[in-house]
Design a protein around this motif. Structure first.
Motif, PDB file in Angstrom:
ATOM      1  N   THR A   1      -4.829   2.545   0.264  1.00 38.18           N
ATOM      2  CA  THR A   1      -4.606   2.310  -1.150  1.00 38.18           C
ATOM      3  C   THR A   1      -5.571   1.219  -1.596  1.00 38.18           C
TER       4      THR A   1
ATOM      5  N   LYS B   1       3.447   1.607   2.701  1.00 36.49           N
ATOM      6  CA  LYS B   1       3.860   1.790   4.103  1.00 36.49           C
ATOM      7  C   LYS B   1       5.332   2.147   4.226  1.00 36.49           C
TER       8      LYS B   1
ATOM      9  N   SER C   1       0.820  -1.215   0.000  1.00 37.56           N
ATOM     10  CA  SER C   1       0.000   0.000   0.000  1.00 37.56           C
ATOM     11  C   SER C   1       0.854   1.264   0.000  1.00 37.56           C
TER      12      SER C   1
ATOM     13  N   ILE D   1      -2.289   3.554   5.815  1.00 42.23           N
ATOM     14  CA  ILE D   1      -2.041   3.966   4.438  1.00 42.23           C
ATOM     15  C   ILE D   1      -3.163   3.382   3.570  1.00 42.23           C
TER      16      ILE D   1
ATOM     17  N   GLU E   1       6.602  -0.205  10.741  1.00 45.27           N
ATOM     18  CA  GLU E   1       5.624  -0.398   9.670  1.00 45.27           C
ATOM     19  C   GLU E   1       5.436  -1.887   9.401  1.00 45.27           C
TER      20      GLU E   1
ATOM     21  N   PHE F   1       6.123   5.707   2.766  1.00 38.33           N
ATOM     22  CA  PHE F   1       5.692   6.788   3.644  1.00 38.33           C
ATOM     23  C   PHE F   1       6.534   6.823   4.919  1.00 38.33           C
TER      24      PHE F   1
ATOM     25  N   ILE G   1      -3.939   8.027   5.562  1.00 38.23           N
ATOM     26  CA  ILE G   1      -3.139   8.678   4.532  1.00 38.23           C
ATOM     27  C   ILE G   1      -3.460   8.060   3.180  1.00 38.23           C
TER      28      ILE G   1
ATOM     29  N   GLY H   1      -2.437   6.534   0.061  1.00 34.39           N
ATOM     30  CA  GLY H   1      -1.226   5.895  -0.441  1.00 34.39           C
ATOM     31  C   GLY H   1      -1.080   5.941  -1.944  1.00 34.39           C
TER      32      GLY H   1
END
Length: 213
Positions: free
Chosen positions: A134, A14, A12, A132, A112, A17, A186, A188
């Motif tokens: 996505t 992770k 995704s 994240i 993560e 980010f 967030i 992604g």
């Protein structure tokens, strides 16, 4: 020490980010850890069937993770005790080396991984949780490309069967249910430096309070 947990589906975004967040917070201040390094060692019998096209071994469940070692490492470094982090190779499924981490160096731990919220003891260590977001299709495509291109031992048939048999069901059962409980969501699929800046601001606000008290 302020501990940040970052999760989401497989591929995704992770890791990407997490790296950007650490860079924005100051790499010298951050210990970046990956749940992938805490997979349990396979048995001799499992190694024999590791890359069969049927994808017989299920890595996509919390039982595959050595939470005891991970929690011990996080609490040790938080308590100023040196640790040696294993570096797990996803292709061969063996620990290839250890990375020594000395205490008194970091203000932040960024962890993560897909199953970081499945252990209650670990979950309680986080001061901030980030998801994240996505879409499933983008994650599946990213994973297929990544695993068949960059990781030795993952041919297309094995990667496909692994996704169908283990990855997708595991995401539905073990990962997605924790999305709604995260502090921050967030995107992604969108690269936006302002998102990192926003999270940095939030982290600094929360960490300054926690570290001062």
């Amino acid at each position: 020490m302020f501990i940040i947990g970052i999760s989401g589906l497989s591929c995704s975004g992770k890791t990407t980010f997490s790296e950007k967040l650490c860079e924005a917070l100051g790499k010298e201040n951050c210990l970046l850890m990956s749940l992938d390094d805490y997979y349990k060692e396979l048995t001799e019998e499992q190694y024999k069937i590791l890359h069969n096209d049927e994808a017989s071994i299920n890595f996509d469940c919390p039982e595959a993770i050595d939470y005891e070692q991970l929690i011990n490492h996080i609490t040790s470094i938080r308590n100023n005790i040196e640790i040696s982090i294993p570096k797990f190779d996803l292709g061969s499924c063996v620990v290839t080396r250890f990375e020594n981490v000395k205490p008194n160096q970091y203000k932040f731990i960024v962890l993560e991984g897909v199953f970081i919220f499945n252990n209650e003891v670990l979950k309680k260590l986080f001061n901030l949780t980030i998801w994240i977001e996505t879409c499933d299709y983008a994650c599946a495509l990213r994973r297929f490309i990544k695993y068949t291109k960059d990781i030795q031992g993952y041919n297309p048939e094995y990667t496909y069967n692994q996704c169908i048999k283990h990855v997708i069901p595991g995401q539905e059962k073990y990962i997605k249910p924790y999305r709604s409980g995260c502090d921050v969501l967030i995107n992604g699929e969108k690269e936006d430096s302002s998102i990192v800046d926003m999270v940095v601001y939030l982290v600094k606000q929360k960490s300054n309070y926690n570290l001062a008290n």
